[in-house]
Design an enzyme around this catalytic site. Structure first.
Site, PDB file in Angstrom:
ATOM      1  N   HIS A 247      64.390  -6.757  88.058  1.00 18.74           N
ATOM      2  CA  HIS A 247      64.154  -7.222  86.688  1.00 18.74           C
ATOM      3  C   HIS A 247      65.472  -7.545  85.997  1.00 18.74           C
ATOM      4  O   HIS A 247      66.478  -6.855  86.191  1.00 18.74           O
ATOM      5  CB  HIS A 247      63.310  -6.233  85.881  1.00 18.74           C
ATOM      6  CG  HIS A 247      63.974  -4.949  85.508  1.00 18.74           C
ATOM      7  ND1 HIS A 247      64.700  -4.781  84.348  1.00 18.74           N
ATOM      8  CD2 HIS A 247      64.013  -3.745  86.146  1.00 18.74           C
ATOM      9  CE1 HIS A 247      65.138  -3.532  84.280  1.00 18.74           C
ATOM     10  NE2 HIS A 247      64.747  -2.883  85.358  1.00 18.74           N
TER      11      HIS A 247
ATOM     12  N   ASP B  32      70.604  -0.469  84.720  1.00 16.75           N
ATOM     13  CA  ASP B  32      69.179  -0.830  84.626  1.00 16.75           C
ATOM     14  C   ASP B  32      69.020  -2.129  83.850  1.00 16.75           C
ATOM     15  O   ASP B  32      68.853  -2.113  82.656  1.00 16.75           O
ATOM     16  CB  ASP B  32      68.431   0.332  83.955  1.00 16.75           C
ATOM     17  CG  ASP B  32      66.930   0.142  83.945  1.00 16.75           C
ATOM     18  OD1 ASP B  32      66.428  -0.761  84.633  1.00 16.75           O
ATOM     19  OD2 ASP B  32      66.243   0.899  83.220  1.00 16.75           O
TER      20      ASP B  32
ATOM     21  N   GLU C   3      60.116  -6.493  82.451  1.00 19.94           N
ATOM     22  CA  GLU C   3      59.746  -5.307  83.242  1.00 19.94           C
ATOM     23  C   GLU C   3      59.664  -4.064  82.372  1.00 19.94           C
ATOM     24  O   GLU C   3      58.775  -3.225  82.511  1.00 19.94           O
ATOM     25  CB  GLU C   3      60.785  -5.083  84.369  1.00 19.94           C
ATOM     26  CG  GLU C   3      60.432  -3.949  85.332  1.00 19.94           C
ATOM     27  CD  GLU C   3      61.010  -2.599  84.964  1.00 19.94           C
ATOM     28  OE1 GLU C   3      60.731  -1.612  85.670  1.00 19.94           O
ATOM     29  OE2 GLU C   3      61.756  -2.501  83.959  1.00 19.94           O
ATOM     30  N   GLU C   4      60.628  -3.970  81.446  1.00 22.31           N
ATOM     31  CA  GLU C   4      60.804  -2.731  80.665  1.00 22.31           C
ATOM     32  C   GLU C   4      59.644  -2.444  79.717  1.00 22.31           C
ATOM     33  O   GLU C   4      59.560  -1.357  79.151  1.00 22.31           O
ATOM     34  CB  GLU C   4      62.121  -2.803  79.868  1.00 22.31           C
ATOM     35  CG  GLU C   4      63.381  -2.886  80.735  1.00 22.31           C
ATOM     36  CD  GLU C   4      63.727  -1.573  81.422  1.00 22.31           C
ATOM     37  OE1 GLU C   4      62.891  -0.653  81.423  1.00 22.31           O
ATOM     38  OE2 GLU C   4      64.844  -1.477  81.964  1.00 22.31           O
TER      39      GLU C   4
ATOM     40  N   ASP D 181      66.210  -2.280  91.772  1.00 23.95           N
ATOM     41  CA  ASP D 181      66.235  -1.853  90.379  1.00 23.95           C
ATOM     42  C   ASP D 181      67.056  -0.570  90.313  1.00 23.95           C
ATOM     43  O   ASP D 181      66.580   0.507  90.696  1.00 23.95           O
ATOM     44  CB  ASP D 181      64.807  -1.611  89.859  1.00 23.95           C
ATOM     45  CG  ASP D 181      64.798  -1.235  88.374  1.00 23.95           C
ATOM     46  OD1 ASP D 181      65.885  -1.175  87.760  1.00 23.95           O
ATOM     47  OD2 ASP D 181      63.698  -0.997  87.830  1.00 23.95           O
TER      48      ASP D 181
ATOM     49  N   HIS E 120      68.505   2.810  79.333  1.00 20.11           N
ATOM     50  CA  HIS E 120      67.743   2.551  78.101  1.00 20.11           C
ATOM     51  C   HIS E 120      68.507   2.985  76.847  1.00 20.11           C
ATOM     52  O   HIS E 120      67.903   3.159  75.795  1.00 20.11           O
ATOM     53  CB  HIS E 120      66.355   3.213  78.127  1.00 20.11           C
ATOM     54  CG  HIS E 120      65.498   2.782  79.285  1.00 20.11           C
ATOM     55  ND1 HIS E 120      64.246   3.305  79.542  1.00 20.11           N
ATOM     56  CD2 HIS E 120      65.704   1.862  80.255  1.00 20.11           C
ATOM     57  CE1 HIS E 120      63.737   2.744  80.619  1.00 20.11           C
ATOM     58  NE2 HIS E 120      64.601   1.859  81.085  1.00 20.11           N
TER      59      HIS E 120
HETATM   60  N1  BES Z   1      64.653   1.169  86.399  1.00 17.64           N
HETATM   61  C1  BES Z   1      63.567   1.804  85.726  1.00 17.64           C
HETATM   62  C2  BES Z   1      62.727   2.645  86.667  1.00 17.64           C
HETATM   63  C3  BES Z   1      63.331   3.939  87.127  1.00 17.64           C
HETATM   64  C4  BES Z   1      63.984   4.778  86.255  1.00 17.64           C
HETATM   65  C5  BES Z   1      63.161   4.304  88.436  1.00 17.64           C
HETATM   66  C6  BES Z   1      64.517   5.963  86.724  1.00 17.64           C
HETATM   67  C7  BES Z   1      63.658   5.512  88.877  1.00 17.64           C
HETATM   68  C8  BES Z   1      64.345   6.317  88.035  1.00 17.64           C
HETATM   69  C9  BES Z   1      62.665   0.768  85.077  1.00 17.64           C
HETATM   70  O1  BES Z   1      63.393  -0.263  84.494  1.00 17.64           O
HETATM   71  C10 BES Z   1      61.862   1.413  83.984  1.00 17.64           C
HETATM   72  O2  BES Z   1      62.434   1.790  82.994  1.00 17.64           O
HETATM   73  N2  BES Z   1      60.552   1.547  84.198  1.00 17.64           N
HETATM   74  C11 BES Z   1      59.700   2.145  83.212  1.00 17.64           C
HETATM   75  C12 BES Z   1      58.243   1.974  83.600  1.00 17.64           C
HETATM   76  C13 BES Z   1      57.692   0.605  83.327  1.00 17.64           C
HETATM   77  C14 BES Z   1      56.247   0.535  83.821  1.00 17.64           C
HETATM   78  C15 BES Z   1      57.762   0.212  81.888  1.00 17.64           C
HETATM   79  C16 BES Z   1      59.934   3.644  83.158  1.00 17.64           C
HETATM   80  O3  BES Z   1      60.353   4.250  84.149  1.00 17.64           O
HETATM   81  O4  BES Z   1      59.686   4.204  82.082  1.00 17.64           O
HETATM   82 ZN    ZN Z   2      64.333   0.552  82.742  1.00 18.29          ZN
END
Ligand code: BES
Ligand code: ZN
Length: 399
Positions: free
Chosen positions: A206, A228, A262-263, A290, A367
């Site tokens: 993403h 990220d 994605e976020e 990612d 984040h």
């Molecule tokens: N890169 C993250 C996912 C992640 C974070 C994987 C920490 C492993 C460890 C991704 O960008 C993210 O923030 N995903 C969201 C979920 C999505 C469905 C909105 C999350 O993890 O809250």
């Molecule tokens: Zn993220």
């Protein structure tokens, strides 16, 4: 035709089909498995004929379960061979090329590793500096939020950067995949396959970022998103760069994707994966990058998420790491569909996510305004390893 998915099915099928159980089966297997079957003490080889890389063999009913185990353990093939109800049907299957056979199966089952002569010279072209520069450029945008102008501008920058890399190649094109419900587009670089153009290998990540704070205005809040996920996009960009400098031309089509949004719920990748499913696009494998640049786990360099991913492809990637990258790796799990690989999995495609650390050791700055490259030492040495892996994956799967 019957698929020997599990030994249970194999035992049950003839009993259900007719009163007297079948004693022998006509089975088609890939020629590359013949030597192993010959060596096996449990499965006798009775070879009938071979054509188009596929061999027709006759197997005793009591040996089918052992053949299944052999296929699974040595070739990572869950349904790597096919049983036929008659010699006629088996001969018809032989008339198909091995590739069409895989398409009929709906299973991509060649996880053989044999491209050392191509992969190793390409790996030597991967540069940490190339990865670092892209992380710095992307994290310089105030944010890459899916609803903000800077989130649109960063995708224009990425499309332009990939287009510059692809400029010398007539088999490459870069497009926006636009999304009707929000302004940020996804970016897709397509390399047309020379031999099997309708079969696609996807390498994606993403491109958006987010400041996860509750009370701020996300459209204007600072979100550098260096780890990220500028790191994943930079990893992918380096793979593209190496592909061009080595003039590598794949037999299958390769698509590099920088997903939007994605976020906020995997929206960009979900739109693409569901449209591919709807159009029956044959995606043979999906690799998700990612978060690749923060080394959080001391004794593991690459960690594969075991959930929402394809186990056979994960095993293949483990073998690629052992063969080419030669660094310690392991498994962890997100516990939820944490990134775009989950969109592909949901739509029936084999996807994997090699990740920078275990879930326990994640980078806690993501984040926030502090997700900068400084947190990872100001360099891209960790992401560099993922670019090596990406090169190996691309060449071994797109052959
Ligand atoms: N890169 C993250 C996912 C992640 C974070 C994987 C920490 C492993 C460890 C991704 O960008 C993210 O923030 N995903 C969201 C979920 C999505 C469905 C909105 C999350 O993890 O809250
Ligand atoms: Zn993220």
């Amino acid at each position: 035709m019957k698929m020997f998915l599990t030994s249970l099915l194999v035992v049950a099928a003839p009993l259900l089909a007719s009163a007297k159980p079948q004693t022998n089966y006509w089975v088609t297997v890939g020629n590359d498995t013949i030597e192993s079957i010959k060596k096996s003490s449990k499965v006798g080889l009775s070879l009938h004929s071979s054509k188009n890389g596929v061999s027709l063999i006759n197997v005793k009913a009591e040996e089918i379960a052992d053949l299944s185990t052999l296929m699974h353990e040595e070739f990572n093939r869950c349904a790597g061979f096919m049983g036929h109800d008659s010699l006629e049907e088996a001969k018809a299957a032989l008339e198909l090329t091995a590739d069409k056979q895989a398409a009929v199966d709906g299973v991509f089952n060649n996880y053989q590793i044999d491209q050392q002569a191509r992969v190793i010279p390409m790996m030597s072209q991967v540069q940490e500096m190339g990865v670092r520069k892209v992380i710095e450029s992307l994290s310089a945008f105030n944010n890459r939020y899916y609803k903000s102008q800077t989130g649109v501008d960063s995708q224009k920058w990425l499309k332009n950067y990939w287009s510059t890399l692809a400029a010398s190649r007539s088999d490459m094109r870069v497009d926006f995949f636009t999304h009707p419900n929000w302004p940020q587009p996804s970016v897709v670089l397509t390399v047309q396959g020379s031999k099997y153009p309708q079969e696609v290998v996807v390498i994606g990540g993403h491109a958006d970022s987010i400041n996860g704070g509750y009370f701020n205005d996300k459209v204007s809040a600072r979100a550098p998103g260096a780890d990220d996920n500028a790191s994943g996009i930079a990893t992918i960009t380096e793979i593209i760069r190496v592909m061009v400098v080595t003039n590598y031309q794949p037999e299958r089509t390769i698509q590099f994707m920088g997903y939007a949004a994605e976020e906020v719920g995997l929206w960009g990748s979900q739109a693409i994966a569901s449209s591919y499913k709807q159009k029956s696009v044959q995606v043979v494998g999906v690799l998700q990058f990612d978060m690749t640049n923060h080394k959080g786990t001391a004794n593991k360099d690459i960690v594969m998420m075991s959930d929402y991913t394809n186990a056979a492809q994960n095993a293949f990637i483990g073998n690629l790491i052992d063969t080419y990258v030669k660094l310690p790796w392991g498994y962890s799990s997100c516990g939820y569909g944490c990134s775009d690989h989950a969109s592909w999995t949901k739509n029936g495609y084999p996807a994997s996510i090699p990740f920078e650390s275990t879930m326990q050791d994640i980078n806690h700055k993501i984040h926030t305004t502090e997700d900068t490259i400084g947190v990872s030492g100001g360099h891209a040495q960790h992401a560099y390893k993922f670019a090596l892996l990406g090169v190996a994956y691309m060449v071994e799967l797109a052959k």
